[in-house]
Design an enzyme around this catalytic site. Sequence first.
Site, PDB file in Angstrom:
ATOM      1  N   ASP A  10      32.216  30.738  26.781  1.00 39.34           N
ATOM      2  CA  ASP A  10      32.868  29.886  27.946  1.00 39.34           C
ATOM      3  C   ASP A  10      32.123  30.176  29.197  1.00 39.34           C
ATOM      4  OD1 ASP A  10      34.175  27.823  29.156  1.00 39.34           O
ATOM      5  OD2 ASP A  10      36.011  28.917  29.318  1.00 39.34           O
ATOM      6  N   GLY A  11      31.903  29.005  30.199  1.00 43.58           N
ATOM      7  CA  GLY A  11      31.334  29.397  31.377  1.00 43.58           C
ATOM      8  C   GLY A  11      29.991  28.660  31.704  1.00 43.58           C
ATOM      9  N   ASN A  12      29.560  27.792  30.641  1.00 51.28           N
ATOM     10  CA  ASN A  12      28.300  27.240  30.833  1.00 51.28           C
ATOM     11  C   ASN A  12      28.200  26.548  31.933  1.00 51.28           C
ATOM     12  OD1 ASN A  12      27.584  28.454  28.329  1.00 51.28           O
ATOM     13  ND2 ASN A  12      27.596  26.553  27.285  1.00 51.28           N
ATOM     14  N   GLY A  13      29.154  25.591  32.095  1.00 52.31           N
ATOM     15  CA  GLY A  13      29.142  24.789  33.099  1.00 52.31           C
ATOM     16  C   GLY A  13      29.163  25.128  34.585  1.00 52.31           C
ATOM     17  N   ARG A  14      30.204  26.535  34.752  1.00 51.13           N
ATOM     18  CA  ARG A  14      30.420  27.061  35.976  1.00 51.13           C
ATOM     19  C   ARG A  14      28.976  27.719  36.247  1.00 51.13           C
ATOM     20  NH1 ARG A  14      35.476  29.854  34.514  1.00 51.13           N
ATOM     21  NH2 ARG A  14      35.043  29.142  32.421  1.00 51.13           N
ATOM     22  N   ARG A  23      25.438  20.153  34.172  1.00 55.74           N
ATOM     23  CA  ARG A  23      26.150  20.997  32.952  1.00 55.74           C
ATOM     24  C   ARG A  23      25.145  21.447  31.885  1.00 55.74           C
ATOM     25  NH1 ARG A  23      31.194  21.717  33.242  1.00 55.74           N
ATOM     26  NH2 ARG A  23      31.709  21.576  31.003  1.00 55.74           N
ATOM     27  N   HIS A  27      24.588  24.158  29.191  1.00 58.07           N
ATOM     28  CA  HIS A  27      24.639  24.233  27.592  1.00 58.07           C
ATOM     29  C   HIS A  27      23.125  24.712  27.184  1.00 58.07           C
ATOM     30  CE1 HIS A  27      28.709  23.031  28.025  1.00 58.07           C
ATOM     31  NE2 HIS A  27      28.433  21.806  28.314  1.00 58.07           N
ATOM     32  N   SER A  55      34.791  22.376  19.819  1.00 51.12           N
ATOM     33  CA  SER A  55      35.946  22.344  19.436  1.00 51.12           C
ATOM     34  C   SER A  55      36.419  20.834  19.049  1.00 51.12           C
ATOM     35  CB  SER A  55      36.977  23.053  20.309  1.00 51.12           C
ATOM     36  OG  SER A  55      37.028  21.832  21.414  1.00 51.12           O
ATOM     37  N   THR A  56      37.431  20.825  18.236  1.00 48.63           N
ATOM     38  CA  THR A  56      37.714  19.410  17.984  1.00 48.63           C
ATOM     39  C   THR A  56      38.205  18.693  19.236  1.00 48.63           C
ATOM     40  OG1 THR A  56      40.088  20.512  17.401  1.00 48.63           O
ATOM     41  CG2 THR A  56      38.878  19.991  15.532  1.00 48.63           C
ATOM     42  N   TRP A  59      35.329  16.765  21.689  1.00 42.74           N
ATOM     43  CA  TRP A  59      34.979  15.453  21.375  1.00 42.74           C
ATOM     44  C   TRP A  59      35.376  14.314  22.469  1.00 42.74           C
ATOM     45  CZ3 TRP A  59      31.197  14.605  18.152  1.00 42.74           C
ATOM     46  CH2 TRP A  59      31.092  15.432  16.853  1.00 42.74           C
ATOM     47  N   LEU A 121      23.016  39.572   8.973  1.00 38.79           N
ATOM     48  CA  LEU A 121      23.935  39.305   9.943  1.00 38.79           C
ATOM     49  C   LEU A 121      24.451  37.913   9.225  1.00 38.79           C
ATOM     50  CD1 LEU A 121      25.441  39.756  12.751  1.00 38.79           C
ATOM     51  CD2 LEU A 121      23.898  38.017  13.392  1.00 38.79           C
TER      52      LEU A 121
END
Length: 230
Positions: A10-14, A23, A27, A55-56, A59, A121
């Site tokens: 999380d936090g790509n936008g910020r 944005r 990403h 995530s679902t 969309w 991995l």
Amino acid sequence: MIQHLAIIMDGNGRWAEQRGLSRSEGHRAGARAISGVARAALKAGIRYMTVYAFSTENWKRPKAEVTTLMGLISEFAVSELPNMMKDGVRLRTIGRTNDLPFAARTALLRTIDLTAKNDKLILTVALSYGGRAEIVDAVNRIIAEKRTAPVTEQDFTSYLYAPDIPDPDLLIRTGGEKRLSNFLLWELSYAELYVTDTYWPDFDEKELQKALASFGGRKRRFGGLNEQNQ
Ligand code: FPP
């Protein structure tokens, strides 16, 4: 020991906003961060890493942002293939991946195929993924089988998207929010949680080391009284 690391990126936008970037640029930087962290995880002896990429609920984001993310996913599958082959990384996906655009599906399937024999991995990317959707999909598969025998927890697990992958030992969430956001609801039952304010594009090997050190200091009881060895 950590066998399986799960990450909410999380936090790509910020991260982008802080730098006056779009944005999409956030990403893009987030997509770039994945391979470095995967390599660091591999170095730390981790066998499985699962990342929440879409995530679902995602969309519902503006169409342009969804298109950017889908483009980045295709690009990731193509551009990371040589590194995955070099490092022995196997790509997998979980989620309702049939919902993805054809180009993304094709690019992913090719890399999944070509990396299928790698085993250092297992990098699983959650795409059009929801924890509730996964549980509902499992229930519907059971119904479709017209199974009449009662289902145990172990049976149920075998209907999930990746039944052969052990449950995550540690969940890392970047970007500071303290919630699960519908990620691996069944599988995270006993995972340790680590939240950092660092935005995903800035999460690197040093940040991973901090998370692993925090995990190393915890005692896991799995609901019982006795501490279990990690
Ligand atoms: C959250 O940032 C992140 C996502 C919506 C998904 C993560 C996507 C990537 C890392 C890039 C694409 C993935 C691959 C596999 C190539 P946010 O937009 O919610 O950030 P914010 O909370 O700061 O707005």
